[in-house]
Design a protein around this motif. Sequence first.
Motif, short mmCIF file in Angstrom:
data_model
loop_
_atom_site.label_atom_id
_atom_site.label_comp_id
_atom_site.label_asym_id
_atom_site.label_seq_id
_atom_site.Cartn_x
_atom_site.Cartn_y
_atom_site.Cartn_z
N PHE A 1 -31.10 23.83 58.72
CA PHE A 1 -30.83 23.87 57.29
C PHE A 1 -29.32 23.94 57.01
O PHE A 1 -28.84 23.37 56.04
N CYS A 2 -28.60 24.65 57.87
CA CYS A 2 -27.14 24.74 57.70
C CYS A 2 -26.48 23.38 57.91
O CYS A 2 -25.59 22.98 57.16
N VAL A 3 -26.92 22.66 58.95
CA VAL A 3 -26.38 21.32 59.21
C VAL A 3 -26.68 20.38 58.05
O VAL A 3 -25.81 19.66 57.55
N SER A 4 -27.94 20.42 57.59
CA SER A 4 -28.33 19.56 56.46
C SER A 4 -27.54 19.92 55.20
O SER A 4 -27.10 19.04 54.45
N LEU B 1 -23.55 5.77 55.80
CA LEU B 1 -24.13 5.38 57.08
C LEU B 1 -23.54 6.21 58.21
O LEU B 1 -24.26 6.66 59.12
N ARG B 2 -22.24 6.44 58.16
CA ARG B 2 -21.59 7.25 59.19
C ARG B 2 -22.12 8.69 59.17
O ARG B 2 -22.33 9.30 60.22
N ILE B 3 -22.33 9.21 57.97
CA ILE B 3 -22.87 10.57 57.86
C ILE B 3 -24.30 10.62 58.37
O ILE B 3 -24.69 11.56 59.08
N LEU B 4 -25.10 9.61 58.06
CA LEU B 4 -26.49 9.58 58.50
C LEU B 4 -26.58 9.50 60.02
O LEU B 4 -27.50 10.08 60.62
N VAL B 5 -25.65 8.81 60.66
CA VAL B 5 -25.62 8.76 62.12
C VAL B 5 -25.37 10.15 62.68
O VAL B 5 -26.02 10.59 63.64
N GLY C 1 -41.05 8.35 59.22
CA GLY C 1 -40.72 7.70 57.96
C GLY C 1 -40.39 8.71 56.87
O GLY C 1 -39.45 8.52 56.09
N LEU C 2 -41.15 9.81 56.84
CA LEU C 2 -40.89 10.86 55.86
C LEU C 2 -39.55 11.53 56.13
O LEU C 2 -38.79 11.83 55.20
N PHE C 3 -39.23 11.73 57.41
CA PHE C 3 -37.94 12.32 57.79
C PHE C 3 -36.80 11.43 57.33
O PHE C 3 -35.81 11.91 56.76
N LEU C 4 -36.93 10.13 57.56
CA LEU C 4 -35.88 9.20 57.13
C LEU C 4 -35.72 9.22 55.61
O LEU C 4 -34.60 9.15 55.09
N ALA C 5 -36.85 9.33 54.91
CA ALA C 5 -36.79 9.36 53.44
C ALA C 5 -36.03 10.59 52.96
O ALA C 5 -35.21 10.51 52.04
N VAL C 6 -36.28 11.73 53.59
CA VAL C 6 -35.63 12.98 53.18
C VAL C 6 -34.13 12.93 53.42
O VAL C 6 -33.34 13.29 52.54
N ILE C 7 -33.71 12.46 54.61
CA ILE C 7 -32.29 12.51 54.94
C ILE C 7 -31.49 11.40 54.25
O ILE C 7 -30.25 11.49 54.17
N GLY D 1 -30.09 15.97 64.37
CA GLY D 1 -31.53 16.10 64.23
C GLY D 1 -32.24 15.98 65.58
O GLY D 1 -33.14 16.77 65.89
N VAL D 2 -31.84 14.99 66.37
CA VAL D 2 -32.43 14.81 67.70
C VAL D 2 -32.13 16.01 68.59
O VAL D 2 -33.00 16.53 69.31
N LEU D 3 -30.88 16.49 68.53
CA LEU D 3 -30.48 17.64 69.35
C LEU D 3 -31.27 18.89 68.97
O LEU D 3 -31.78 19.61 69.84
N LEU D 4 -31.40 19.14 67.67
CA LEU D 4 -32.14 20.32 67.22
C LEU D 4 -33.63 20.18 67.51
O LEU D 4 -34.30 21.18 67.79
N PHE D 5 -34.14 18.96 67.43
CA PHE D 5 -35.56 18.73 67.75
C PHE D 5 -35.83 19.11 69.21
O PHE D 5 -36.83 19.75 69.52
N ALA D 6 -34.93 18.72 70.09
CA ALA D 6 -35.07 19.07 71.51
C ALA D 6 -34.98 20.58 71.72
O ALA D 6 -35.75 21.16 72.50
N CYS D 7 -34.05 21.21 71.01
CA CYS D 7 -33.90 22.67 71.12
C CYS D 7 -35.10 23.41 70.54
O CYS D 7 -35.32 24.59 70.86
#
Length: 277
Positions: A170-173, A138-142, A84-90, A148-154
């Motif tokens: 941080f660069c992606v964000s 919405l398109r950007i958030l997708v 929930g905190l992650f969603l709030a930030v992005i 985010g999922v890819l980097l989390f796995a890495c």
Amino acid sequence: MRDLGVGFRYLLQGQKWIGGRGRRLGIGLLPGLVTLVLYAGALVGLGYGADDLAAWATPFADDWSSPWLGIFRGTLTALVFAFGLFLAVITFTAVTLLVGQPFYESLSEDVDRGEGGEVPESGLPLWRDLWISARDSLRILVRVAFYGVLLFACGFIPVVGQTVVPAIGFCVSGFFLTEELTSIALQRRGVELKERLRLLRGRRMAALGFGVPLTLAFLVPFVAVLLMPGAVAGATLLVRDLRGETSGDDDSEGEEGREAAGLPAPGDGQGTHHLSH
């Protein structure tokens, strides 16, 4: 690499621009404050209800013995709140821009007006502008969620996951934060999302120089509220550079201010892209 500094200077120039206009700054804080209050309330509610949500989602664990039941559901509760905190930030920037769309468009127009030349207007009704902004956000958030999922796995890769991956994150964000902020000025110019992304990729280092420091600052909620109006102003200056828009002939004071701030003149050959529309 020079573009990295160019993007950062536009960020500073935007804060300087809004800082000299107290009334604009005061009004500009309202959308961020409204969004912050809404998000704070939602997170408090999530904090109180996350354990109940975890228990509801895992009925199969009701018969587990102690301490495994507490450890399992406690961990799941923490993950729910972290998500929930992650969603709030992005989503904070996108929602703030949507809430403050009329003001931020007016602010962006004032920056264009101060720089001289034409002041582009979308010519669309407010509801249409809001719809386009919400759809594109919405398109950007997708896209952000995918990375985010890819980097989390890495992140589970030894050494690299604890050093390189966070820097890439941080660069992606920062890149997508720049896209969100420049969308105000570019949408007024009738530039679609696909073209906006192409434009920013053409000056990737400038986009990162603008967005990465802002991403780091936005990790602090109140700082995000304070910097948002100036970030929109700086993003408009960046857009003018990206599109090679020159100031009017009578804007000598604006040119002097640009030189004093160390900013390149629009269209001075530093990677400026001239687009036809």
